[in-house]
Design an enzyme around this catalytic site. Sequence first.
Site, mmCIF file in Angstrom:
data_model
loop_
_atom_site.group_PDB
_atom_site.id
_atom_site.type_symbol
_atom_site.label_atom_id
_atom_site.label_comp_id
_atom_site.label_asym_id
_atom_site.label_seq_id
_atom_site.Cartn_x
_atom_site.Cartn_y
_atom_site.Cartn_z
ATOM 1 N N MET A 29 7.740 -8.505 -17.781
ATOM 2 C CA MET A 29 7.438 -7.574 -16.691
ATOM 3 C C MET A 29 8.115 -8.051 -15.407
ATOM 4 O O MET A 29 7.740 -7.649 -14.306
ATOM 5 C CB MET A 29 5.926 -7.454 -16.493
ATOM 6 C CG MET A 29 5.256 -6.851 -17.721
ATOM 7 S SD MET A 29 3.760 -5.970 -17.359
ATOM 8 C CE MET A 29 2.749 -7.273 -16.720
ATOM 9 N N LEU A 32 10.339 -13.251 -12.815
ATOM 10 C CA LEU A 32 10.623 -14.282 -13.825
ATOM 11 C C LEU A 32 10.438 -15.703 -13.285
ATOM 12 O O LEU A 32 10.745 -15.985 -12.133
ATOM 13 C CB LEU A 32 12.047 -14.108 -14.346
ATOM 14 C CG LEU A 32 12.342 -12.757 -14.998
ATOM 15 C CD1 LEU A 32 13.780 -12.714 -15.512
ATOM 16 C CD2 LEU A 32 11.369 -12.457 -16.134
ATOM 17 N N HIS A 36 9.132 -17.730 -18.612
ATOM 18 C CA HIS A 36 9.965 -16.686 -19.222
ATOM 19 C C HIS A 36 11.303 -17.277 -19.683
ATOM 20 O O HIS A 36 11.793 -16.969 -20.777
ATOM 21 C CB HIS A 36 10.291 -15.579 -18.204
ATOM 22 C CG HIS A 36 9.101 -14.821 -17.702
ATOM 23 N ND1 HIS A 36 8.701 -14.872 -16.395
ATOM 24 C CD2 HIS A 36 8.242 -13.982 -18.324
ATOM 25 C CE1 HIS A 36 7.646 -14.089 -16.222
ATOM 26 N NE2 HIS A 36 7.339 -13.553 -17.384
ATOM 27 N N GLN A 60 -0.891 -0.965 -19.265
ATOM 28 C CA GLN A 60 -1.625 -2.178 -19.633
ATOM 29 C C GLN A 60 -2.431 -2.749 -18.460
ATOM 30 O O GLN A 60 -3.064 -3.795 -18.591
ATOM 31 C CB GLN A 60 -0.704 -3.235 -20.231
ATOM 32 C CG GLN A 60 0.243 -3.914 -19.277
ATOM 33 C CD GLN A 60 1.224 -4.797 -20.006
ATOM 34 O OE1 GLN A 60 2.087 -4.322 -20.751
ATOM 35 N NE2 GLN A 60 1.102 -6.099 -19.829
ATOM 36 N N LYS A 149 1.036 -18.533 -24.013
ATOM 37 C CA LYS A 149 0.218 -18.366 -22.801
ATOM 38 C C LYS A 149 -0.700 -17.149 -22.980
ATOM 39 O O LYS A 149 -1.857 -17.164 -22.599
ATOM 40 C CB LYS A 149 1.162 -18.175 -21.620
ATOM 41 C CG LYS A 149 0.564 -17.573 -20.392
ATOM 42 C CD LYS A 149 0.249 -18.637 -19.411
ATOM 43 C CE LYS A 149 -0.443 -18.193 -18.160
ATOM 44 N NZ LYS A 149 -0.418 -16.818 -17.821
ATOM 45 N N SER A 185 2.958 -19.097 -14.123
ATOM 46 C CA SER A 185 2.638 -17.665 -14.104
ATOM 47 C C SER A 185 3.056 -17.096 -12.756
ATOM 48 O O SER A 185 3.011 -17.808 -11.743
ATOM 49 C CB SER A 185 1.129 -17.493 -14.291
ATOM 50 O OG SER A 185 0.724 -16.203 -13.906
HETATM 51 P P1 AMP Z 1 4.992 -11.163 -18.747
HETATM 52 O O1 AMP Z 1 6.188 -10.946 -17.903
HETATM 53 O O2 AMP Z 1 3.845 -11.780 -18.017
HETATM 54 O O3 AMP Z 1 4.619 -9.950 -19.552
HETATM 55 O O4 AMP Z 1 5.413 -12.258 -19.819
HETATM 56 C C1 AMP Z 1 6.496 -12.079 -20.679
HETATM 57 C C2 AMP Z 1 6.435 -13.109 -21.764
HETATM 58 O O5 AMP Z 1 6.518 -14.415 -21.201
HETATM 59 C C3 AMP Z 1 5.126 -13.051 -22.571
HETATM 60 O O6 AMP Z 1 5.436 -13.240 -23.950
HETATM 61 C C4 AMP Z 1 4.357 -14.225 -22.018
HETATM 62 O O7 AMP Z 1 3.419 -14.775 -22.927
HETATM 63 C C5 AMP Z 1 5.474 -15.205 -21.748
HETATM 64 N N1 AMP Z 1 5.051 -16.216 -20.759
HETATM 65 C C6 AMP Z 1 4.526 -16.014 -19.536
HETATM 66 N N2 AMP Z 1 4.206 -17.186 -18.965
HETATM 67 C C7 AMP Z 1 4.548 -18.150 -19.848
HETATM 68 C C8 AMP Z 1 4.455 -19.575 -19.850
HETATM 69 N N3 AMP Z 1 3.969 -20.241 -18.819
HETATM 70 N N4 AMP Z 1 4.897 -20.234 -20.949
HETATM 71 C C9 AMP Z 1 5.404 -19.573 -22.019
HETATM 72 N N5 AMP Z 1 5.512 -18.227 -22.074
HETATM 73 C C10 AMP Z 1 5.086 -17.524 -21.008
#
Ligand code: AMP
Length: 279
Positions: A29, A32, A36, A60, A149, A185
Site C-alpha cells: 500500500m 515503503l 517492504h 480493507q 508481520k 511499519s
Molecule cells: P502493506 O503495505 O502494509 O500492505 O504491506 C505490504 C507487505 O509488506 C505485506 O505483505 C506486509 O506483511 C509486509 N510488511 C510490512 N511490514 C513488514 C515488516 N516489518 N517485515 C516484513 N514484512 C512487512
Amino acid sequence: MIVFKDVASLQEFLNKNNKNKTIGFVPTMGALHKGHLSLLEKAKVNNDVVIASIFVNPTQFNKAEDLKKYPRDLKTDLNLLKKIGCNIVFTPSVSEMYPKGEVSKQYDFNGLEYEMEGKFRPGHFNGVVTIVMRLFDIIKPTKAYFGEKDFQQLLIIKKMEEKAQKPVSIISCPIYREPNGLATSSRNERLSITERKKANIIYKTLCQVKSDFEKKPLQDIYNDVENLFKAHSVFDLEYFIIADVLTLKPTEMIDTTKKYRAFISVYANKIRLIDNVAL
Ligand code: AMP
C-alpha cells in the site's frame, strides 16, 4: 523500471515481454520502508522479473479516517523501488481496481477471519483478499511475497490461494525490525520520539513470552503480559494471544505436536501496532 497505471497497458506489456519468465510479485500500500524492501530483495533473488504494486485499498479499512490518513508519497516510493532494482510498478487508481464500485467480495476462510484482527477489524480480510485476488488475476505472478508481520493475512491468502487453485506460490517473509526490535511499519512514523523509543517493549514482551513458553503455566504468561501493559504509561494492550499457527485459535493447553505463535496488538494514543513471534 516501468510504471503502469492501468490494467490494459500492464497486461499488454506482460503479454509481449514476459512470456516464459518467472514473475515475483510484492503487493503493497506504499509508504515503503525496509520491511517492504526486504520482500522485494527476496523476490529479486528468485525471479526473472520483479513487480511491485502500490495501491491503498479502500475496502480493507474499517474507519474512513484511517483511509484518509494513510501516508502517500509516490515519488519517494518510486525512487526506493528503482534503487532496489524493481522492474515494474503497478500504481492503479481505485476505479481501475474496482470498476463496478468499491465493494469487497465475501469469502469464507474457515473461521480464520474471525480470530485476532478479524475481531477488531470486521470485513478487513474480505477487502484484502478481494484486492489480492484481483492483482493476481491481472499480473499472474509465479511467486507472491507477504510478510509475517501480518501473519493472519498471510495465512488467509495461503488458504484462499489453495481454494482458488491459482498457480501462484505464496512466499512468507520474516519480520523486519528496527534496531530496538520494533517491527518496521509506516505507522511507526506517527509515533513521537519517546513513544518510538519505548515501543521496544512490544518485541521485548514477545521475547519474554518465548522464553517462558512451556516453562510457565499459560495463564501466568497471559497475566504477566496483561499486568505489564496495565501499568504501562504509553501503550494500551488491545489483545495478546498465544495461538495455534494453523487455526489462530487462542490455545488453552499446549499440544507438543503443534506449532504456536504469540500475537500482540497495542495502542499508543490512536496508533495501533501489531507484532508476533514464533514460539
Ligand atoms: P502493506 O503495505 O502494509 O500492505 O504491506 C505490504 C507487505 O509488506 C505485506 O505483505 C506486509 O506483511 C509486509 N510488511 C510490512 N511490514 C513488514 C515488516 N516489518 N517485515 C516484513 N514484512 C512487512
